[in-house]
Motif scaffolding. Structure first.
Motif, mmCIF file in Angstrom:
data_model
loop_
_atom_site.group_PDB
_atom_site.id
_atom_site.type_symbol
_atom_site.label_atom_id
_atom_site.label_comp_id
_atom_site.label_asym_id
_atom_site.label_seq_id
_atom_site.Cartn_x
_atom_site.Cartn_y
_atom_site.Cartn_z
ATOM 1 N N VAL A 196 0.816 -1.215 0.000
ATOM 2 C CA VAL A 196 0.000 0.000 0.000
ATOM 3 C C VAL A 196 0.854 1.271 0.000
ATOM 4 C CG1 VAL A 196 -1.816 1.273 1.234
ATOM 5 C CG2 VAL A 196 -1.831 -1.230 1.240
ATOM 6 N N GLU A 197 1.891 1.316 0.842
ATOM 7 C CA GLU A 197 2.577 2.584 1.104
ATOM 8 C C GLU A 197 3.777 2.889 0.214
ATOM 9 O OE1 GLU A 197 1.704 2.986 5.909
ATOM 10 O OE2 GLU A 197 3.699 2.403 5.224
ATOM 11 N N LEU A 198 4.568 1.878 -0.111
ATOM 12 C CA LEU A 198 5.879 2.154 -0.703
ATOM 13 C C LEU A 198 5.788 2.867 -2.046
ATOM 14 C CD1 LEU A 198 8.923 1.957 -0.449
ATOM 15 C CD2 LEU A 198 8.815 -0.332 -1.455
ATOM 16 N N ALA A 199 4.927 2.396 -2.935
ATOM 17 C CA ALA A 199 4.865 2.990 -4.275
ATOM 18 C C ALA A 199 4.516 4.479 -4.238
ATOM 19 C CB ALA A 199 3.881 2.215 -5.152
ATOM 20 N N PRO A 200 3.445 4.892 -3.540
ATOM 21 C CA PRO A 200 3.161 6.331 -3.515
ATOM 22 C C PRO A 200 4.220 7.141 -2.779
ATOM 23 C CG PRO A 200 1.626 5.140 -2.090
ATOM 24 C CD PRO A 200 2.360 4.120 -2.887
ATOM 25 N N THR A 201 4.872 6.526 -1.803
ATOM 26 C CA THR A 201 5.937 7.242 -1.091
ATOM 27 C C THR A 201 7.103 7.535 -2.023
ATOM 28 O OG1 THR A 201 5.347 6.271 1.048
ATOM 29 C CG2 THR A 201 7.585 7.100 0.810
ATOM 30 N N MET A 202 7.524 6.536 -2.795
ATOM 31 C CA MET A 202 8.666 6.721 -3.689
ATOM 32 C C MET A 202 8.303 7.583 -4.893
ATOM 33 S SD MET A 202 10.944 5.274 -1.945
ATOM 34 C CE MET A 202 12.346 5.341 -3.049
ATOM 35 N N ALA A 203 7.016 7.676 -5.210
ATOM 36 C CA ALA A 203 6.582 8.505 -6.349
ATOM 37 C C ALA A 203 6.315 9.949 -5.938
ATOM 38 C CB ALA A 203 5.317 7.907 -6.966
ATOM 39 N N TYR A 204 6.385 10.240 -4.657
ATOM 40 C CA TYR A 204 6.026 11.576 -4.175
ATOM 41 C C TYR A 204 6.961 12.631 -4.765
ATOM 42 C CZ TYR A 204 5.128 15.417 -0.862
ATOM 43 O OH TYR A 204 4.825 16.628 -0.293
ATOM 44 N N ALA A 205 6.375 13.638 -5.386
ATOM 45 C CA ALA A 205 7.158 14.690 -6.042
ATOM 46 C C ALA A 205 6.431 16.016 -5.856
ATOM 47 C CB ALA A 205 7.343 14.383 -7.524
ATOM 48 N N PRO A 206 6.638 16.655 -4.702
ATOM 49 C CA PRO A 206 5.972 17.946 -4.482
ATOM 50 C C PRO A 206 6.452 18.968 -5.500
ATOM 51 C CG PRO A 206 7.714 17.612 -2.877
ATOM 52 C CD PRO A 206 7.574 16.316 -3.620
ATOM 53 N N SER A 207 5.571 19.834 -5.917
ATOM 54 C CA SER A 207 5.961 20.818 -6.912
ATOM 55 C C SER A 207 6.941 21.821 -6.306
ATOM 56 C CB SER A 207 4.739 21.552 -7.473
ATOM 57 O OG SER A 207 4.262 22.514 -6.559
ATOM 58 N N VAL A 208 7.880 22.233 -7.125
ATOM 59 C CA VAL A 208 8.866 23.219 -6.682
ATOM 60 C C VAL A 208 8.169 24.500 -6.251
ATOM 61 C CG1 VAL A 208 10.775 24.670 -7.470
ATOM 62 C CG2 VAL A 208 10.716 22.241 -8.084
ATOM 63 N N GLU A 209 7.138 24.889 -6.989
ATOM 64 C CA GLU A 209 6.420 26.118 -6.673
ATOM 65 C C GLU A 209 5.728 26.022 -5.314
ATOM 66 O OE1 GLU A 209 7.166 25.720 -10.866
ATOM 67 O OE2 GLU A 209 6.076 24.391 -9.486
ATOM 68 N N ALA A 210 5.094 24.875 -5.042
ATOM 69 C CA ALA A 210 4.397 24.710 -3.767
ATOM 70 C C ALA A 210 5.369 24.748 -2.596
ATOM 71 C CB ALA A 210 3.623 23.390 -3.765
ATOM 72 N N VAL A 211 6.531 24.100 -2.768
ATOM 73 C CA VAL A 211 7.529 24.095 -1.702
ATOM 74 C C VAL A 211 8.076 25.498 -1.476
ATOM 75 C CG1 VAL A 211 9.813 23.249 -1.045
ATOM 76 C CG2 VAL A 211 8.138 21.666 -2.034
ATOM 77 N N ALA A 212 8.393 26.195 -2.551
ATOM 78 C CA ALA A 212 8.951 27.547 -2.431
ATOM 79 C C ALA A 212 7.964 28.513 -1.798
ATOM 80 C CB ALA A 212 9.385 28.053 -3.797
ATOM 81 N N ASP A 213 6.656 28.259 -2.026
ATOM 82 C CA ASP A 213 5.620 29.164 -1.522
ATOM 83 C C ASP A 213 4.982 28.661 -0.224
ATOM 84 O OD1 ASP A 213 6.036 30.770 -3.714
ATOM 85 O OD2 ASP A 213 4.391 29.903 -4.875
ATOM 86 N N ALA A 214 5.629 27.705 0.446
ATOM 87 C CA ALA A 214 5.069 27.138 1.681
ATOM 88 C C ALA A 214 4.728 28.247 2.667
ATOM 89 C CB ALA A 214 6.055 26.169 2.306
ATOM 90 N N GLN A 215 3.575 28.101 3.304
ATOM 91 C CA GLN A 215 3.078 29.138 4.209
ATOM 92 C C GLN A 215 3.606 29.001 5.625
ATOM 93 O OE1 GLN A 215 -1.254 29.719 3.851
ATOM 94 N NE2 GLN A 215 -1.164 28.661 1.873
ATOM 95 N N VAL A 216 4.310 27.899 5.910
ATOM 96 C CA VAL A 216 4.888 27.701 7.239
ATOM 97 C C VAL A 216 6.369 27.401 7.079
ATOM 98 C CG1 VAL A 216 2.720 26.870 8.215
ATOM 99 C CG2 VAL A 216 4.331 25.228 7.257
ATOM 100 N N PRO A 217 7.183 27.664 8.106
ATOM 101 C CA PRO A 217 8.613 27.373 8.004
ATOM 102 C C PRO A 217 8.877 25.874 7.823
ATOM 103 C CG PRO A 217 8.168 28.841 9.852
ATOM 104 C CD PRO A 217 6.842 28.344 9.372
ATOM 105 N N ILE A 218 9.795 25.557 6.926
ATOM 106 C CA ILE A 218 10.203 24.176 6.692
ATOM 107 C C ILE A 218 11.700 24.070 6.961
ATOM 108 C CG2 ILE A 218 10.493 22.363 4.956
ATOM 109 C CD1 ILE A 218 7.946 23.439 3.623
ATOM 110 N N VAL A 219 12.056 23.127 7.804
ATOM 111 C CA VAL A 219 13.459 22.841 8.116
ATOM 112 C C VAL A 219 13.821 21.531 7.427
ATOM 113 C CG1 VAL A 219 15.146 22.357 9.927
ATOM 114 C CG2 VAL A 219 13.294 24.007 10.342
ATOM 115 N N ALA A 220 14.839 21.551 6.592
ATOM 116 C CA ALA A 220 15.308 20.339 5.918
ATOM 117 C C ALA A 220 16.502 19.798 6.697
ATOM 118 C CB ALA A 220 15.706 20.646 4.482
#
Length: 280
Positions: A196-220
């Protein structure tokens, strides 16, 4: 270093159409910890216990894993569904907004939670998410993992494949040192993880625009040992560095290896403490 607390509030929480097993440690600003492969609250219990002197820290079994029952007819998931679960859990526990820390697959869930439910998140700490778009050779990563899982499946089905995967992720000594009851639960989650989980996890590709425009602080964040190009987890370090670049922040290194929260949870907790304290 503060002494870990052993006081834990255990609940079965109705959230997003499913039931989630949750453990809450301590009092203070809310922190949600999200586990990766295995999806079990116990994976991060040591970190939670150490931080409980200053924070209200919740860990949980993700849907269909361990003590969270598998919903009837549930055969597929998405990062959106996993993020919705986490948001609903925080709301049900009256812990909105929370600082969220996710590791590996849990890191991807934490990121999607921040993008999808910014009102529920104060800060998202995303540790070594398997975002293949941020790696230099995603096809090699996929091929290596498919070979690892295939060998495990041939040897003994989902539990054996789960053992192979966790030994790869944590190391043999760490895997063998895990409490047998916890380890048995994690191995029992192999069917959900691979089916159930592995395929969608490995396919996850957030858009660059969405990440750059995140409304909350993100720590990598990435583990120190994963920085070595020879490490089997170096691609996860690359993914974390890619995320830091997209967000426009410096990459934060935490002690140890990819699953150091099992080998030295106190060190991991103390590495997280200033990140959480400064944002609480």
């Amino acid at each position: 270093m503060p002494e870990p607390t052993s006081l834990v509030d255990v609940q079965q929480v109705q959230a997003n159409g499913t039931v989630l097993y949750a453990e809450t440690h301590g009092q203070g600003p809310a922190v949600l910890l999200i586990a990766g492969a295995g999806g079990d609250a116990a994976e991060l219990a040591g970190v939670a216990a150490t931080l409980a002197d200053a924070f209200c820290v919740t860990t949980y079994d993700r849907r269909g894993n361990s003590r969270s029952p598998c919903p009837t007819g549930w055969t597929q998931t998405s990062l959106a569904e996993q993020a919705d679960d986490a948001a609903a859990l925080l709301a049900a526990l009256d812990q909105v907004p929370a600082m969220v820390v996710g590791t590996s697959a849990g890191g991807s869930i934490a990121l999607e939670l921040a993008l999808r439910h910014p009102q529920a998140v104060q800060t998202a700490v995303v540790h070594e998410p398997p975002i293949l778009a941020g790696t230099t050779n995603p096809h090699a990563v996929t091929a290596d993992l498919e070979a690892l899982v295939g060998q495990g499946m041939a040897a003994g089905g989902p539990p054996a494949a789960m053992e192979s995967f966790l030994r790869w992720a944590a190391g043999d000594a760490t895997f063998e040192a895990v409490d047998p009851a916890d380890r048995d639960r994690w191995l029992g989650n192999g069917e959900v993880f691979f089916g159930v989980e592995l395929a969608p996890t490995m396919a996850y590709a957030p858009s660059v625009e969405a990440v750059a425009d995140a409304q909350v602080p993100i720590v990598a964040a990435a583990s120190h040992q994963s920085r070595d190009p020879a490490s089997p987890h170096h691609f996860l370090y690359q993914a974390a560095a890619w995320l830091a670049h997209q967000v426009g922040v410096d990459l934060v290194e935490v002690p140890g290896g990819h699953m150091a929260y099992l080998t030295d949870p106190a060190a991991v907790a103390e590495g997280l403490r200033p990140l959480l304290r400064d944002r609480s």
